[in-house]
Write an enzyme that holds these catalytic residues in place. Sequence first.
Site, PDB file in Angstrom:
ATOM      1  CE  LYS A 142      -3.166 -12.022   1.632  1.00 30.63           C
ATOM      2  NZ  LYS A 142      -3.810 -10.625   0.997  1.00 30.63           N
ATOM      3  CE  LYS A 178      -2.564  -5.738  -7.593  1.00 36.75           C
ATOM      4  NZ  LYS A 178      -0.925  -6.275  -6.155  1.00 36.75           N
ATOM      5  CB  THR A 203       3.120  -1.433   1.674  1.00 34.07           C
ATOM      6  OG1 THR A 203       2.102  -2.617   1.350  1.00 34.07           O
ATOM      7  CG2 THR A 203       4.096  -1.963  -0.042  1.00 34.07           C
ATOM      8  CB  SER A 239      -1.806  -9.685   3.362  1.00 39.20           C
ATOM      9  OG  SER A 239      -2.343  -8.095   3.731  1.00 39.20           O
TER      10      SER A 239
HETATM   11  N1  GLU Z   1      -1.527  -4.979  -3.194  1.00 41.95           N
HETATM   12  C1  GLU Z   1      -0.448  -5.339  -2.234  1.00 41.95           C
HETATM   13  C2  GLU Z   1       0.722  -6.064  -3.413  1.00 41.95           C
HETATM   14  O1  GLU Z   1       0.657  -5.330  -4.358  1.00 41.95           O
HETATM   15  C3  GLU Z   1      -0.569  -6.289  -1.411  1.00 41.95           C
HETATM   16  C4  GLU Z   1      -0.990  -7.094  -1.434  1.00 41.95           C
HETATM   17  C5  GLU Z   1      -1.602  -7.889  -0.016  1.00 41.95           C
HETATM   18  O2  GLU Z   1      -1.875  -7.553   0.381  1.00 41.95           O
HETATM   19  O3  GLU Z   1      -2.175  -9.502  -0.350  1.00 41.95           O
HETATM   20  O4  GLU Z   1       2.174  -6.913  -2.650  1.00 41.95           O
END
Ligand code: GLU
Length: 433
Positions: free
Chosen positions: A82, A118, A202, A361
């Site tokens: 994820k 990622k 976040t 998420s």
């Molecule tokens: N891109 C965000 C992070 O670095 C969220 C990742 C997500 O929600 O899966 O944590």
Amino acid sequence: MQSRKDKAEADITTHLKNPYDIVQGLLKDSTTALRLNENVYHLLKQPMRVLEVSIPVRMDDGRIENFTGYRSQHLDILGPTKGGIRFHPDVNADEVKALSIWMSLKSAILNLPFGGGKGGIIVDPDELSERELETLSRTYIEKITPLIGPQKDIPAPDINTSPKVMGWMIDEYDKLRGHNIPGMLTGKPVIIGGSAGRLAATGRGVSITIQEAASVLGMELNGATAALQGFGNVGSMTAEFLHHLGVKITGITNAHGGIYDENGLDIPDIQQFVKKGNVVHTYPDADPLTNEDVFGLPVDIFIPAAVENQITKNTAPAIQAKIVAEAANGPTTPEGDKIMEEKDIFVIPDILCNAGGVTVSYFEWVQNAMNYYWKEDEVNAKLTEKMKEGFQKVLDIRREKQIRMRQAAYTAGIHQITEAFHARGWIEEPYDK
Ligand code: GLU
């Protein structure tokens, strides 16, 4: 001309600025300090799978431009991988690999049933038209389709990717699969299965960890001061939450410059200004501030909310804050971290501080699976509980082992993953006797 000594020094600095080297170094140090079997380090140190794709896009002028994208999947032993997708000119394979490892640790600390993933595309989205950006987003998803899915790997937003981009991406995936699969991606618009509270999650999580840190230090937040580097989704949401807590935000910068007001910036007015399509550093009712000067402002809290490698041996000496809240992923180099340690700054490490995004998420994915949706208050309450639990877990390890918050966060994450290696029979005896 560069002398040999300068060149050698530059090489070291470059080496330390590669986030993949940095995270591998942190994993090595942590597994050694924990007296973990060396096999654990070897299982953790690199992603299980990395895909590079070419993304040809027919540009508005008829020419085809071929972009490069990546998707890295670190480990799927705790659940499907994820993590977000970023659009940025500096994206590269090592950065995406490092970010996927950080996602594994983040989810493990918060006890989410996910591994780390990622993705990224090397692109400056400001240079593309809306149509070009949509084609890029759709073609990227098409290219990584064999690797992703709600039980395999679940993308989300990251730098420069919004709910709108997620909408294009899920639409493309659903078309390819022939039916609706809402749980294949998170951070989507609420109308097509996104979660209430995800956009602010976040920043909300960052502000919760700041409240926890302030209570550890006995700092009163009402009337405290803060400075922010970065005013994207995470930076601006964090500013809003802190403003509501009575924190005076005196400085904000982005890559091009920034703004300063020693009496506290008018955050709601700046939010409005940015919502109208302006960039924060052009806000007129404040003094100018350079990106170098934001580090040294006389504030209680400093929040890097931009990209990697910002708190370095050059910028860390200026920091006056008592709390550094790492809203960005990987904002600190090992040299910068050492300096913060010497100054006894309370660092809320990235893999804890910014975990609120992936936590909501997770809630989005759960809601998609049960096809039943919670109200925003419920999501926020669940997020607060998770963030507080994660913070407390790391704080307890810090107290028990007399180590810094970053080492404690790595310990928490690695411990959880190691238990899973053990449970799956990959490692018989994780700890060296
Ligand atoms: N891109 C965000 C992070 O670095 C969220 C990742 C997500 O929600 O899966 O944590």
